[in-house]
Design a protein around this motif. Structure first.
Motif, PDB file in Angstrom:
ATOM      1  N   ARG A   1       4.231  15.934   6.318  1.00 12.04           N
ATOM      2  CA  ARG A   1       3.763  14.894   7.091  1.00 12.04           C
ATOM      3  C   ARG A   1       5.312  14.666   7.025  1.00 12.04           C
ATOM      4  O   ARG A   1       4.955  13.204   8.432  1.00 12.04           O
ATOM      5  CB  ARG A   1       3.542  14.124   5.973  1.00 12.04           C
ATOM      6  CG  ARG A   1       1.438  14.317   5.669  1.00 12.04           C
ATOM      7  CD  ARG A   1       0.996  14.135   4.877  1.00 12.04           C
ATOM      8  NE  ARG A   1       0.834  14.214   3.895  1.00 12.04           N
ATOM      9  CZ  ARG A   1       0.727  13.460   2.666  1.00 12.04           C
ATOM     10  NH1 ARG A   1      -0.250  12.520   2.882  1.00 12.04           N
ATOM     11  NH2 ARG A   1       0.343  14.830   1.356  1.00 12.04           N
TER      12      ARG A   1
ATOM     13  N   ALA B   1       2.221   9.943  10.355  1.00 13.29           N
ATOM     14  CA  ALA B   1       2.402  10.690   9.770  1.00 13.29           C
ATOM     15  C   ALA B   1       1.719  11.935  10.448  1.00 13.29           C
ATOM     16  O   ALA B   1       1.240  13.191  10.830  1.00 13.29           O
ATOM     17  CB  ALA B   1       2.287  11.550   8.099  1.00 13.29           C
ATOM     18  N   HIS B   2       0.589  11.042  11.139  1.00 22.71           N
ATOM     19  CA  HIS B   2      -0.378  11.937  11.355  1.00 22.71           C
ATOM     20  C   HIS B   2      -1.296  11.860  12.882  1.00 22.71           C
ATOM     21  O   HIS B   2      -2.250  11.509  13.373  1.00 22.71           O
ATOM     22  CB  HIS B   2      -1.827  11.671  11.051  1.00 22.71           C
ATOM     23  CG  HIS B   2      -1.383  11.760   9.405  1.00 22.71           C
ATOM     24  ND1 HIS B   2      -1.834  12.871   8.974  1.00 22.71           N
ATOM     25  CD2 HIS B   2      -1.112  10.618   8.814  1.00 22.71           C
ATOM     26  CE1 HIS B   2      -1.628  13.301   7.621  1.00 22.71           C
ATOM     27  NE2 HIS B   2      -1.312  12.082   7.540  1.00 22.71           N
TER      28      HIS B   2
ATOM     29  N   SER C   1      -5.616  -1.581   3.078  1.00 15.39           N
ATOM     30  CA  SER C   1      -4.999  -0.580   2.655  1.00 15.39           C
ATOM     31  C   SER C   1      -4.340  -1.698   1.883  1.00 15.39           C
ATOM     32  O   SER C   1      -4.411  -1.203   0.521  1.00 15.39           O
ATOM     33  CB  SER C   1      -3.896  -0.091   3.260  1.00 15.39           C
ATOM     34  OG  SER C   1      -4.799   1.056   4.021  1.00 15.39           O
TER      35      SER C   1
ATOM     36  N   LYS D   1     -13.093   9.025   1.573  1.00 19.50           N
ATOM     37  CA  LYS D   1     -11.852   7.447   1.877  1.00 19.50           C
ATOM     38  C   LYS D   1     -12.733   6.256   3.209  1.00 19.50           C
ATOM     39  O   LYS D   1     -13.206   5.698   3.376  1.00 19.50           O
ATOM     40  CB  LYS D   1     -10.676   7.359   2.409  1.00 19.50           C
ATOM     41  CG  LYS D   1     -10.435   8.429   0.871  1.00 19.50           C
ATOM     42  CD  LYS D   1      -9.151   7.617   0.706  1.00 19.50           C
ATOM     43  CE  LYS D   1      -7.985   9.127   0.067  1.00 19.50           C
ATOM     44  NZ  LYS D   1      -6.189   8.713   0.190  1.00 19.50           N
TER      45      LYS D   1
ATOM     46  N   GLN E   1       7.574  12.706   3.489  1.00 16.92           N
ATOM     47  CA  GLN E   1       6.751  13.252   2.546  1.00 16.92           C
ATOM     48  C   GLN E   1       6.438  15.362   2.256  1.00 16.92           C
ATOM     49  O   GLN E   1       6.588  15.787   3.420  1.00 16.92           O
ATOM     50  CB  GLN E   1       5.197  12.841   2.259  1.00 16.92           C
ATOM     51  CG  GLN E   1       5.540  10.908   1.755  1.00 16.92           C
ATOM     52  CD  GLN E   1       4.308  10.529   2.567  1.00 16.92           C
ATOM     53  OE1 GLN E   1       4.341  10.488   3.638  1.00 16.92           O
ATOM     54  NE2 GLN E   1       3.246  10.143   1.141  1.00 16.92           N
TER      55      GLN E   1
ATOM     56  N   ALA F   1       0.409  -1.282   0.353  1.00 17.29           N
ATOM     57  CA  ALA F   1       0.044  -0.191   0.338  1.00 17.29           C
ATOM     58  C   ALA F   1       0.696   1.261  -0.326  1.00 17.29           C
ATOM     59  O   ALA F   1       1.827   0.874  -0.242  1.00 17.29           O
ATOM     60  CB  ALA F   1      -1.070  -0.087   1.073  1.00 17.29           C
ATOM     61  N   GLY F   2       0.162   2.019   0.199  1.00 19.95           N
ATOM     62  CA  GLY F   2       1.223   3.538   0.191  1.00 19.95           C
ATOM     63  C   GLY F   2       1.605   4.268  -1.252  1.00 19.95           C
ATOM     64  O   GLY F   2       1.859   3.729  -1.973  1.00 19.95           O
ATOM     65  N   HIS F   3       2.389   5.023  -0.932  1.00 23.62           N
ATOM     66  CA  HIS F   3       3.241   5.858  -2.250  1.00 23.62           C
ATOM     67  C   HIS F   3       4.202   4.814  -2.605  1.00 23.62           C
ATOM     68  O   HIS F   3       5.069   4.727  -1.788  1.00 23.62           O
ATOM     69  CB  HIS F   3       3.669   7.417  -1.914  1.00 23.62           C
ATOM     70  CG  HIS F   3       2.650   8.078  -1.584  1.00 23.62           C
ATOM     71  ND1 HIS F   3       2.342   8.117   0.217  1.00 23.62           N
ATOM     72  CD2 HIS F   3       1.683   8.722  -2.172  1.00 23.62           C
ATOM     73  CE1 HIS F   3       1.021   9.404   0.382  1.00 23.62           C
ATOM     74  NE2 HIS F   3       0.709   9.328  -0.906  1.00 23.62           N
TER      75      HIS F   3
ATOM     76  N   ASP G   1       3.401   3.928   9.829  1.00 21.51           N
ATOM     77  CA  ASP G   1       2.277   5.078   9.399  1.00 21.51           C
ATOM     78  C   ASP G   1       2.597   5.742  10.318  1.00 21.51           C
ATOM     79  O   ASP G   1       0.996   6.071  10.873  1.00 21.51           O
ATOM     80  CB  ASP G   1       1.562   4.620   8.452  1.00 21.51           C
ATOM     81  CG  ASP G   1       1.560   6.086   7.111  1.00 21.51           C
ATOM     82  OD1 ASP G   1       2.176   6.792   7.307  1.00 21.51           O
ATOM     83  OD2 ASP G   1       0.595   5.827   6.482  1.00 21.51           O
TER      84      ASP G   1
ATOM     85  N   ARG H   1     -10.096  -0.834  -2.448  1.00 21.76           N
ATOM     86  CA  ARG H   1     -11.200   0.573  -2.518  1.00 21.76           C
ATOM     87  C   ARG H   1     -12.405   0.152  -2.427  1.00 21.76           C
ATOM     88  O   ARG H   1     -12.647   1.348  -1.371  1.00 21.76           O
ATOM     89  CB  ARG H   1     -10.403   1.666  -3.374  1.00 21.76           C
ATOM     90  CG  ARG H   1      -9.111   2.579  -2.681  1.00 21.76           C
ATOM     91  CD  ARG H   1      -9.031   3.886  -2.761  1.00 21.76           C
ATOM     92  NE  ARG H   1      -7.664   3.950  -3.330  1.00 21.76           N
ATOM     93  CZ  ARG H   1      -6.874   4.714  -4.745  1.00 21.76           C
ATOM     94  NH1 ARG H   1      -7.152   4.106  -5.480  1.00 21.76           N
ATOM     95  NH2 ARG H   1      -5.174   4.799  -4.678  1.00 21.76           N
TER      96      ARG H   1
ATOM     97  N   TYR I   1      -8.500  18.521   3.480  1.00 26.05           N
ATOM     98  CA  TYR I   1      -7.638  17.436   3.712  1.00 26.05           C
ATOM     99  C   TYR I   1      -8.507  16.233   4.831  1.00 26.05           C
ATOM    100  O   TYR I   1      -9.194  15.195   4.174  1.00 26.05           O
ATOM    101  CB  TYR I   1      -5.926  17.707   4.575  1.00 26.05           C
ATOM    102  CG  TYR I   1      -5.511  16.211   4.699  1.00 26.05           C
ATOM    103  CD1 TYR I   1      -4.698  15.612   3.920  1.00 26.05           C
ATOM    104  CD2 TYR I   1      -5.179  15.800   6.221  1.00 26.05           C
ATOM    105  CE1 TYR I   1      -4.244  14.343   4.093  1.00 26.05           C
ATOM    106  CE2 TYR I   1      -5.039  14.150   5.923  1.00 26.05           C
ATOM    107  CZ  TYR I   1      -4.148  13.622   4.971  1.00 26.05           C
ATOM    108  OH  TYR I   1      -3.544  12.639   5.157  1.00 26.05           O
TER     109      TYR I   1
ATOM    110  N   LYS J   1     -11.190  15.237   2.095  1.00 29.27           N
ATOM    111  CA  LYS J   1     -10.461  13.765   1.757  1.00 29.27           C
ATOM    112  C   LYS J   1     -10.955  12.872   1.959  1.00 29.27           C
ATOM    113  O   LYS J   1     -10.997  11.886   1.936  1.00 29.27           O
ATOM    114  CB  LYS J   1      -8.912  14.614   0.671  1.00 29.27           C
ATOM    115  CG  LYS J   1      -8.600  13.941   0.203  1.00 29.27           C
ATOM    116  CD  LYS J   1      -7.038  14.017  -0.669  1.00 29.27           C
ATOM    117  CE  LYS J   1      -6.149  12.580  -0.972  1.00 29.27           C
ATOM    118  NZ  LYS J   1      -4.467  12.722  -0.906  1.00 29.27           N
TER     119      LYS J   1
ATOM    120  N   LYS K   1      -5.909   0.219   7.532  1.00 28.41           N
ATOM    121  CA  LYS K   1      -5.135   1.102   8.629  1.00 28.41           C
ATOM    122  C   LYS K   1      -6.592   1.250   9.726  1.00 28.41           C
ATOM    123  O   LYS K   1      -7.614   0.630   9.283  1.00 28.41           O
ATOM    124  CB  LYS K   1      -5.994   2.369   7.568  1.00 28.41           C
ATOM    125  CG  LYS K   1      -5.985   3.487   8.139  1.00 28.41           C
ATOM    126  CD  LYS K   1      -5.670   4.586   6.796  1.00 28.41           C
ATOM    127  CE  LYS K   1      -4.960   4.263   5.273  1.00 28.41           C
ATOM    128  NZ  LYS K   1      -4.563   5.477   5.785  1.00 28.41           N
TER     129      LYS K   1
ATOM    130  N   ARG L   1      -9.706  -0.289   7.707  1.00 29.98           N
ATOM    131  CA  ARG L   1     -10.318  -1.113   6.566  1.00 29.98           C
ATOM    132  C   ARG L   1      -8.912  -1.582   5.483  1.00 29.98           C
ATOM    133  O   ARG L   1      -7.362  -0.917   6.598  1.00 29.98           O
ATOM    134  CB  ARG L   1     -10.531   0.130   5.292  1.00 29.98           C
ATOM    135  CG  ARG L   1      -9.727   2.010   5.011  1.00 29.98           C
ATOM    136  CD  ARG L   1      -9.869   2.566   4.021  1.00 29.98           C
ATOM    137  NE  ARG L   1      -8.898   3.913   4.307  1.00 29.98           N
ATOM    138  CZ  ARG L   1      -9.151   5.010   4.306  1.00 29.98           C
ATOM    139  NH1 ARG L   1      -9.803   5.545   5.259  1.00 29.98           N
ATOM    140  NH2 ARG L   1      -8.338   6.242   3.938  1.00 29.98           N
TER     141      ARG L   1
END
Ligand SMILES: O=P(O)(O)O[C@@H]1[C@@H](OP(=O)(O)O)[C@H](OP(=O)(O)O)[C@H](O)[C@H](OP(=O)(O)O)[C@H]1OP(=O)(O)O
Ligand SMILES: Nc1ncnc2c1ncn2[C@@H]1O[C@H](COP(=O)(O)OP(=O)(O)O)[C@@H](O)[C@H]1O
Length: 297
Positions: free
Chosen positions: A38, A254-255, A136, A122, A34, A10-12, A252, A157, A115, A118, A101, A134
């Motif tokens: 982030r 970043a948040h 990923s 999702k 990123q 998953a991910g970038h 992960d 998705r 954000y 967005k 996730k 969910r």
């Protein structure tokens, strides 16, 4: 030599002109920082976590090792700062991997309106809101000839609760295939032949999730928004007498935000919900086979 990871689910992703993670042959995973803060937020989390003396040792093992940051040639060909992490699949030959996730809400309180909109879209369109988690991405090793069952992102998705239940079963099956997808198949379902050794047993995935759950019921240090569990195991057919080699890791960050003395009910709710899905699979196979999670890989 640096290359794109073989087992990213998953991910970038690194690609032509696209910034994504790289690995080397010494077991390191290089995650590019990123934009939009982030990257720096994730570095700040790893720095804080590494030096926080309130994190119990038995909980540290659920996080990748962090070796600082490094400016290096990125997948785009230009110099870029990266986090240097432990490569969680480097010790495996044919790892089965699943990224889940956690949390019905995937944005931190300080996120921008754009954000949040967005993420909300999702979260609503996926199982995040109804289930608190969910999928990923995932890959399941089948055999040397067929290699991996790896459903594509567009399918992942769109997965609803029934698909999630099915994919959690396929993840521990020797016969996962696309034609078992909800509404498309009439053949046999996933055999769940590895469920008891991967999900069950004293050191299987369920036991690891319960150990983490006990910490999350108490910890008021961090809130882990949009963070994932990475499940990794290696199917070793014919190997008798070995304990489960399944591992649960958190990735992960970043948040992640300060918990300000309040438990992370968003993460905890998702974790409880996921735990229930996995125990249900174990109960089902126990009912069918009379085993109690002790079958070896
Ligand atoms: O770029 P997208 O639309 O693929 O979204 C990324 C997500 O992919 P998804 O579509 O949910 O599978 C991606 O999700 P996964 O890691 O694939 O679960 C992340 O949420 C990523 O955000 P961040 O890097 O964690 O801040 C998300 O990146 P941003 O959209 O926030 O840049
Ligand atoms: N430390 C790691 N070791 C091995 N694979 C990893 C590691 N961290 C992430 N991955 C792989 O990369 C994917 C994306 O990671 P993630 O940190 O969520 O990136 P992004 O911020 O781009 O979403 C994961 O699904 C997993 O397959």
């Amino acid at each position: 030599m640096l290359k794109a990871p073989d087992h990213q689910v998953a991910g970038h992703e690194a690609g032509l002109g696209k910034l994504g993670p790289l690995i080397d042959d010494s077991g390191r995973f290089y995650k590019p920082l990123q934009g939009d803060n982030r990257g720096s937020e994730e570095v700040a989390f790893y720095e804080s976590f590494s030096s926080n003396t309130h994190i119990p040792e038995h909980i540290r093992k659920y996080f990748p090792m962090y070796y600082g940051t490094k400016i290096m040639k990125a997948s785009t060909g230009v110099e870029h700062p990266h986090m240097v992490l432990q490569d969680l699949t480097s010790a495996r030959v044919n790892p089965s991997v699943m990224d889940i996730k956690i949390g019905s809400r995937t944005w931190a309180p300080d996120a921008s309106e754009a954000y949040i909109a967005k993420c909300l879209k999702k979260d609503r369109e996926s199982t995040s809101i109804p289930l608190g988690f969910r999928l990923s991405g995932l890959q399941v090793y089948i055999d040397d000839e067929s290699r991996f069952y790896k459903p594509d992102r567009n399918y992942i998705r769109k997965t609803g609760p029934d698909d999630v239940r099915l994919l959690l079963r396929k993840f521990v099956s020797s016969n996962p295939s696309a034609d078992m997808e909800i509404g498309t198949g009439s053949g046999p379902g996933p055999d769940c032949s590895l469920a008891s050794s991967v999900y069950g047993g004293p050191n299987g995935i369920l036991a690891q999730l319960l150990e983490l759950k006990a910490w999350f019921e108490d910890q008021t240090i961090y809130h882990f928004y949009a963070c994932s569990f990475l499940f990794v195991y290696e199917k070793r057919l014919g190997l008798k007498g070995a304990w489960s080699n399944a591992e649960v890791k958190l990735i992960d960050f970043a948040h992640v935000t300060d918990a300000n003395g309040v438990i992370d009910h968003n993460f905890l709710g998702g974790l409880c919900s996921l735990t229930k899905f996995i125990s249900d699979i174990l109960s089902e196979i126990e009912d069918c086979t009379g085993t109690n999670g002790q079958v070896e890989l």
